[in-house]
Design a protein around this motif. Structure first.
Motif, PDB file in Angstrom:
ATOM      1  N   CYS A 239      35.092  45.511  25.492  1.00 27.68           N
ATOM      2  CA  CYS A 239      36.551  45.541  25.279  1.00 27.68           C
ATOM      3  C   CYS A 239      37.229  44.524  26.201  1.00 27.68           C
ATOM      4  O   CYS A 239      38.107  43.762  25.778  1.00 27.68           O
ATOM      5  N   GLY A 240      36.817  44.528  27.480  1.00 26.13           N
ATOM      6  CA  GLY A 240      37.413  43.598  28.447  1.00 26.13           C
ATOM      7  C   GLY A 240      37.126  42.149  28.081  1.00 26.13           C
ATOM      8  O   GLY A 240      38.029  41.300  28.065  1.00 26.13           O
ATOM      9  N   ALA A 241      35.846  41.841  27.772  1.00 24.37           N
ATOM     10  CA  ALA A 241      35.469  40.467  27.444  1.00 24.37           C
ATOM     11  C   ALA A 241      36.131  40.025  26.137  1.00 24.37           C
ATOM     12  O   ALA A 241      36.568  38.881  26.007  1.00 24.37           O
ATOM     13  N   GLY A 242      36.215  40.966  25.185  1.00 24.71           N
ATOM     14  CA  GLY A 242      36.866  40.656  23.912  1.00 24.71           C
ATOM     15  C   GLY A 242      38.335  40.308  24.122  1.00 24.71           C
ATOM     16  O   GLY A 242      38.879  39.394  23.499  1.00 24.71           O
ATOM     17  N   PHE A 243      38.966  41.038  25.030  1.00 24.40           N
ATOM     18  CA  PHE A 243      40.373  40.791  25.365  1.00 24.40           C
ATOM     19  C   PHE A 243      40.544  39.374  25.928  1.00 24.40           C
ATOM     20  O   PHE A 243      41.415  38.610  25.498  1.00 24.40           O
ATOM     21  N   VAL A 244      39.684  39.036  26.905  1.00 21.50           N
ATOM     22  CA  VAL A 244      39.774  37.706  27.529  1.00 21.50           C
ATOM     23  C   VAL A 244      39.424  36.613  26.513  1.00 21.50           C
ATOM     24  O   VAL A 244      40.041  35.550  26.490  1.00 21.50           O
ATOM     25  N   TRP A 245      38.456  36.895  25.659  1.00 15.99           N
ATOM     26  CA  TRP A 245      38.024  35.914  24.650  1.00 15.99           C
ATOM     27  C   TRP A 245      39.155  35.634  23.661  1.00 15.99           C
ATOM     28  O   TRP A 245      39.469  34.483  23.370  1.00 15.99           O
ATOM     29  N   TYR A 246      39.795  36.699  23.171  1.00 19.27           N
ATOM     30  CA  TYR A 246      40.831  36.515  22.149  1.00 19.27           C
ATOM     31  C   TYR A 246      42.093  35.881  22.754  1.00 19.27           C
ATOM     32  O   TYR A 246      42.642  34.930  22.214  1.00 19.27           O
TER      33      TYR A 246
ATOM     34  N   THR B 218      45.513  32.579  30.158  1.00 11.39           N
ATOM     35  CA  THR B 218      46.414  33.495  30.883  1.00 11.39           C
ATOM     36  C   THR B 218      45.725  34.819  31.228  1.00 11.39           C
ATOM     37  O   THR B 218      45.840  35.306  32.363  1.00 11.39           O
ATOM     38  N   ALA B 219      45.017  35.390  30.255  1.00 15.34           N
ATOM     39  CA  ALA B 219      44.369  36.688  30.512  1.00 15.34           C
ATOM     40  C   ALA B 219      43.323  36.533  31.611  1.00 15.34           C
ATOM     41  O   ALA B 219      43.269  37.334  32.560  1.00 15.34           O
ATOM     42  N   LEU B 220      42.503  35.495  31.488  1.00 12.20           N
ATOM     43  CA  LEU B 220      41.439  35.251  32.479  1.00 12.20           C
ATOM     44  C   LEU B 220      42.038  35.053  33.876  1.00 12.20           C
ATOM     45  O   LEU B 220      41.617  35.686  34.847  1.00 12.20           O
ATOM     46  N   ALA B 221      43.055  34.201  33.947  1.00 14.32           N
ATOM     47  CA  ALA B 221      43.643  33.879  35.257  1.00 14.32           C
ATOM     48  C   ALA B 221      44.349  35.094  35.863  1.00 14.32           C
ATOM     49  O   ALA B 221      44.291  35.301  37.079  1.00 14.32           O
ATOM     50  N   THR B 222      45.007  35.895  35.020  1.00 13.19           N
ATOM     51  CA  THR B 222      45.734  37.067  35.548  1.00 13.19           C
ATOM     52  C   THR B 222      44.759  38.092  36.129  1.00 13.19           C
ATOM     53  O   THR B 222      44.955  38.595  37.240  1.00 13.19           O
ATOM     54  N   ILE B 223      43.695  38.391  35.373  1.00 15.68           N
ATOM     55  CA  ILE B 223      42.718  39.368  35.880  1.00 15.68           C
ATOM     56  C   ILE B 223      42.043  38.801  37.128  1.00 15.68           C
ATOM     57  O   ILE B 223      41.847  39.504  38.118  1.00 15.68           O
TER      58      ILE B 223
ATOM     59  N   ILE C 177      51.128  40.737  31.038  1.00 10.41           N
ATOM     60  CA  ILE C 177      51.476  42.156  31.211  1.00 10.41           C
ATOM     61  C   ILE C 177      50.345  43.045  30.668  1.00 10.41           C
ATOM     62  O   ILE C 177      49.936  44.020  31.308  1.00 10.41           O
ATOM     63  N   ALA C 178      49.805  42.664  29.514  1.00 11.94           N
ATOM     64  CA  ALA C 178      48.699  43.443  28.934  1.00 11.94           C
ATOM     65  C   ALA C 178      47.472  43.392  29.840  1.00 11.94           C
ATOM     66  O   ALA C 178      46.740  44.381  29.969  1.00 11.94           O
ATOM     67  N   SER C 179      47.258  42.244  30.496  1.00  7.55           N
ATOM     68  CA  SER C 179      46.104  42.120  31.400  1.00  7.55           C
ATOM     69  C   SER C 179      46.246  43.078  32.586  1.00  7.55           C
ATOM     70  O   SER C 179      45.278  43.728  32.989  1.00  7.55           O
ATOM     71  N   VAL C 180      47.454  43.141  33.133  1.00  9.38           N
ATOM     72  CA  VAL C 180      47.679  44.055  34.260  1.00  9.38           C
ATOM     73  C   VAL C 180      47.574  45.509  33.781  1.00  9.38           C
ATOM     74  O   VAL C 180      47.031  46.373  34.485  1.00  9.38           O
ATOM     75  N   ALA C 181      48.049  45.767  32.554  1.00  3.22           N
ATOM     76  CA  ALA C 181      47.917  47.128  31.985  1.00  3.22           C
ATOM     77  C   ALA C 181      46.439  47.497  31.849  1.00  3.22           C
ATOM     78  O   ALA C 181      46.047  48.645  32.106  1.00  3.22           O
ATOM     79  N   LEU C 182      45.621  46.518  31.476  1.00  5.69           N
ATOM     80  CA  LEU C 182      44.173  46.754  31.358  1.00  5.69           C
ATOM     81  C   LEU C 182      43.583  47.133  32.718  1.00  5.69           C
ATOM     82  O   LEU C 182      42.780  48.069  32.824  1.00  5.69           O
ATOM     83  N   ILE C 183      44.014  46.413  33.749  1.00  7.82           N
ATOM     84  CA  ILE C 183      43.526  46.712  35.109  1.00  7.82           C
ATOM     85  C   ILE C 183      43.921  48.136  35.506  1.00  7.82           C
ATOM     86  O   ILE C 183      43.107  48.913  36.017  1.00  7.82           O
ATOM     87  N   LEU C 184      45.184  48.477  35.233  1.00  7.84           N
ATOM     88  CA  LEU C 184      45.676  49.807  35.619  1.00  7.84           C
ATOM     89  C   LEU C 184      44.972  50.903  34.826  1.00  7.84           C
ATOM     90  O   LEU C 184      44.623  51.956  35.366  1.00  7.84           O
ATOM     91  N   ALA C 185      44.748  50.657  33.534  1.00  8.40           N
ATOM     92  CA  ALA C 185      44.097  51.674  32.690  1.00  8.40           C
ATOM     93  C   ALA C 185      42.672  51.913  33.172  1.00  8.40           C
ATOM     94  O   ALA C 185      42.233  53.076  33.299  1.00  8.40           O
ATOM     95  N   LEU C 186      41.942  50.829  33.460  1.00  6.73           N
ATOM     96  CA  LEU C 186      40.559  51.013  33.932  1.00  6.73           C
ATOM     97  C   LEU C 186      40.548  51.707  35.290  1.00  6.73           C
ATOM     98  O   LEU C 186      39.695  52.564  35.552  1.00  6.73           O
TER      99      LEU C 186
END
Lengths: 55, 534
Positions: free
Chosen positions: B382-389, B395-400, B501-510
Motif C-alpha cells: 500500500c505504501g509503495a503503491g502510494f509513492v509509485w502512483y 512529492t509523496a516520496l520527499a514528504t515521507i 497532506i495524504a502522505s502525512v496522513a499515511l504516516i499518522l495512520a500507520l
C-alpha cells in the motif's frame, strides 16, 4: 587538487582503512576480554552504595 | 505460548555482514559525495568524522547492546526488546517507532531500488547509448515526475515491472528468514558490490583528461572539487554543514532506525557486540569514503565540469551519471556495473527494513512466518503503491522521507541514547556491552554516551527544525531570511498540496495502527515475561 585536498583525502581514507583493518585484525586474532569478574565487582559496589543509602 | 523464535546468525561474521549490508546503501555512493562536494570537502569531513565518533559509534554500541539484551528474553522487535528490558509502560511505544520508521522508509526506498534495477536493465538494453538519449527526460518519464500515475506502466521505460521484481525479491528473501535470507544475501551481495565499486573506481581514476579541449576537466581536478578544503574556519561556523554531516552519518550507518536492535537480537548472549559494531561501522565507512567519495564526483566532473556536479542526490545518481556513461569509453559496461552496484546496495538495506516488522508481527501478534510476511507485504505494498502512483514532482516520496527519515529518526535515536545512558544507566549499559567483547570500550565513551551524544543530537535536531521547518537561514541583520520550507507550506496555507497532506496522513495512520498493535502485543509479552525468566 591542492595540497590541502591531498591531506584531506589521505587522512580521511587512512582513518577509515586503518580502522577497518584494525577491526578485521582484532576479529581474526583477538580473544574475548575476560572482564566478567570485573563487572561483578562493579555491580557489587553499586549494591553496597544502595544499601548504605538505605541505612 | 511461545515467543522465542530460535533464529540466530550462523556465526560471528553473519551479524557483521548483515549490519554492514544494512548500512551500505544508496547514501554511500550518491548522497555522501553530493553532500561533501556541496559543503566543501575539508570542513565537511571534519564535521563528518566528529559526528561519526560522537553520534555514530555510541549509537551503534547502544543499539547492538540493547538488541543482544533483548535476545536474552527472546525478543527481536524494538518494541519487544525495550518492553522486556525496561518493563515500563512507555518503553514499548518508543520501540514502536522502530517499526513505523523502517516500514515507511521501505515504502519509498523500494521504489528507488526499482529505479536502480530498471536503470541496470536499461543499461544492458543499451538505452543510454542511443543517439537521442536525454538523461533528464528519461528520468522524468521513468519516475513519472510530470504527473501522478505517469509512472504506472510495465515497459522497459516504466518503473512497474522493476518495482514488482524488487518487491518480490525482498519478500522472497525475508520469508527465508534471518540466516537463509538476509545473511545469505549479504554474504554474496556485500563482497560483490565492493568488487564492482573497485572496478568502477579504477576506471574513474584512469580517465585522465578525456577531452583535450577542456584540460581543466581532469581526474585530479575532479578529486579536488570534492576534497579541496576551502575555507575550513568559515565552513565549520555554518550550522547547515554540521546538520548535513550529522544527517549523513545517521543515514549511512542505519542508526536510529531500530534495525540494529533487531539484527543484534539474533546474537547469542555472549557474542561480541563492541568489536562487531565497530567493524560494521568501519566497513560502511570504507565503502562511503573509500569508494563513494572517490568515484561519483570525479566521474561527473571530468565529463560535465563543475556545473554538472551540482544538483540533488537523486539528480546525481539518475540524471548526471547516466549522461556521464554516454561519454565514457566502455560506458555501457560501466553503467551496468554501476547500477548493478546500486541495486545490490539497495537490496541489502531494504531487507533490513523489513525484518523489524516481521519480528513485531510474529512475537507481538503470534503470527507465523507466512502470515507475518503476508501482512507486512500488504502494508508495504500500500505504501509503495502510494509513492509509485503519486509520483508528480516526487512529492509523496520527499514528504515521507522528510518527516520520517529526518524527523522521526532523530527523535528515535535521541530516545535510544537517553534510554541507554540514563534509564538503563551508562555503567550498566557498558558493563552489558563488555560481556564477550573482543575489545575494550575506551572509558571516554561513557561520558560521551551519557552527556555529549544526547546534547549533540538535541543541538543538531534544534538546528534542523529552525532551518528546515521554521525556515531561518542562520543569518543575522540584513541577511536574515525566514522562508517556510516547502515541507511546511505543502501542508498548511494557501499552497497546500493534497499529496503531501495524504502522505502525512499515511504516516499518522500507520503510527496509530502500530501503537494499537504494540499495546495488544504488550499483554502477550507481559504474560510471557512473568512466566519465564531470561
Amino acid at each position: 587538487m591542492s595540497i590541502g585536498g591531498w591531506i584531506n583525502l589521505i587522512l580521511s581514507l587512512g582513518f577509515v582503512l586503518g580502522l577497518f583493518g584494525w577491526c578485521i585484525w582484532r576479529l581474526l586474532y583477538a580473544r574475548s576480554a575476560p572482564q566478567e569478574e570485573h563487572l561483578a565487582h562493579i555491580e557489587l559496589v553499586h549494591d553496597e552504595k544502595k544499601r548504605a543509602k538505605k541505612r | 505460548m511461545s515467543i522465542r523464535l530460535h533464529e540466530a546468525w550462523s556465526g560471528r561474521f553473519g551479524a557483521i555482514l548483515a549490519v554492514a549490508g544494512s548500512a551500505v546503501g544508496l547514501g554511500n555512493f550518491i548522497r555522501f559525495p553530493a553532500q561533501a562536494a556541496q559543503y566543501g570537502g575539508g570542513g565537511f569531513m571534519i564535521a563528518y568524522f566528529i559526528s561519526f565518533l560522537i553520534i555514530g559509534i555510541p549509537l551503534c554500541w547502544s543499539e547492538w547492546t540493547l538488541g543482544r539484551m533483548g535476545s536474552r528474553y527472546g525478543y527481536h522487535s524494538s518494541a519487544g526488546v525495550l518492553h522486556a528490558i525496561l518493563r515500563s509502560p512507555w518503553a514499548k511505544y518508543v520501540g514502536a517507532l522502530g517499526f513505523i520508521v523502517v516500514t515507511l522508509i521501505y515504502s519509498y526506498y523500494v521504489v528507488i531500488e526499482a529505479w536502480c534495477l530498471g536503470y541496470a536493465v536499461n543499461a544492458i538494453a543499451g538505452t543510454f547509448h542511443t543517439g537521442s538519449f536525454d538523461s533528464e527526460a528519461f528520468f522524468g518519464s521513468f519516475a513519472g515526475l510530470g504527473q501522478n500515475g505517469a509512472s504506472v506502466g510495465f515497459g522497459l521505460g516504466d518503473i512497474g515491472l522493476f518495482l514488482i521484481l524488487a518487491f518480490a525479491l525482498n519478500f522472497f528473501f525475508i520469508y527465508r528468514g534471518v540466516t537463509r535470507g538476509i545473511e545469505w544475501v549479504c554474504r554474496y551481495a556485500l563482497p560483490a558490490l565492493v568488487i564492482l565499486g573497485l572496478i568502477i573506481l579504477v576506471r574513474v581514476l584512469t580517465l585522465g583528461t578525456p577531452d583535450p579541449a577542456k584540460p581543466d576537466q581532469n581526474v585530479l581536478n575532479g578529486l579536488g572539487f570534492l576534497w579541496n578544503p576551502g575555507d575550513i574556519g568559515t565552513d565549520l561556523l555554518n550550522p547547515q554543514l554540521w546538520l548535513a554531516a550529522a544527517s549523513q552519518v545517521f543515514f549511512s550507518l542505519s542508526i536510529g532506525m531500530g534495525v540494529i536492535i533487531t539484527y543484534a537480537s539474533y546474537l547469542k548472549p555472549k557474542d561480541d557486540v563492541v568489536l562487531s559494531g565497530l567493524t560494521a561501522a568501519a566497513a560502511n565507512e570504507v565503502c562511503e569514503v573509500g569508494i563513494g567519495g572517490l568515484m561519483t564526483v570525479p566521474a561527473a566532473y571530468v565529463f560535465l565540469g563543475a556545473a554538472g556536479v551540482v544538483g540533488s542526490t537523486v539528480g546525481m545518481g539518475f540524471v548526471v551519471l547516466p549522461q556521464v556513461f554516454t561519454f565514457m569509453a566502455g560506458g555501457q559496461l560501466f553503467a551496468i556495473l554501476y547500477f548493478g552496484l546500486l541495486f545490490l546496495a539497495a537490496i541489502t538495506s531494504s531487507l533490513s527494513m523489513l525484518q523489524p516488522g516481521i519480528a513485531l508481527l510474529e512475537e507481538g501478534l503470534g503470527l507465523r512466518r507466512q502470515a507475518s510476511v503476508t501482512v507486512l507485504g500488504v502494508l508495504t505494498a500500500c505504501g509503495a503503491g502510494f509513492v509509485w502512483y503519486f509520483s508528480q514532482g516526487l512529492t509523496a516520496l520527499a514528504t515521507i522521507d522528510f518527516w520520517v527519515a529526518n524527523v522521526l529518526i532523530f527523535i528515535q535515536a535521541t530516545l535510544i541514547v537517553i534510554i541507554f545512558g540514563w534509564v538503563i544507566g551508562v555503567d550498566r549499559g557498558l558493563a552489558e556491552a563488555r560481556r564477550g567483547a573482543r575489545m575494550q570500550i575506551p572509558a571516554i565513551w561513557g561520558p560521551i554516551i551519557r552527556y555529549v551524544c544526547p546534547l549533540y543530537l538535541g543541538a543538531i535536531f534544534f538546528l534542523f527544525i529552525i532551518n528546515k521547518v521554521i525556515g531561518w537561514n542562520f543569518q543575522f541583520g540584513d541577511k536574515l531570511e525566514i522562508e517556510r520550507s516547502s515541507y511546511v507550506t505543502n501542508l498548511i496555507g494557501p499552497n497546500a498540496n493534497p499529496v503531501a497532506i495524504a502522505s502525512v496522513a499515511l504516516i499518522l495512520a500507520l503510527s496509530a495502527a502500530t501503537f494499537v498493535i504494540v499495546r495488544i502485543s504488550a499483554r502477550r509479552w507481559d504474560k510471557h515475561l512473568t512466566a519465564t525468566k531470561p
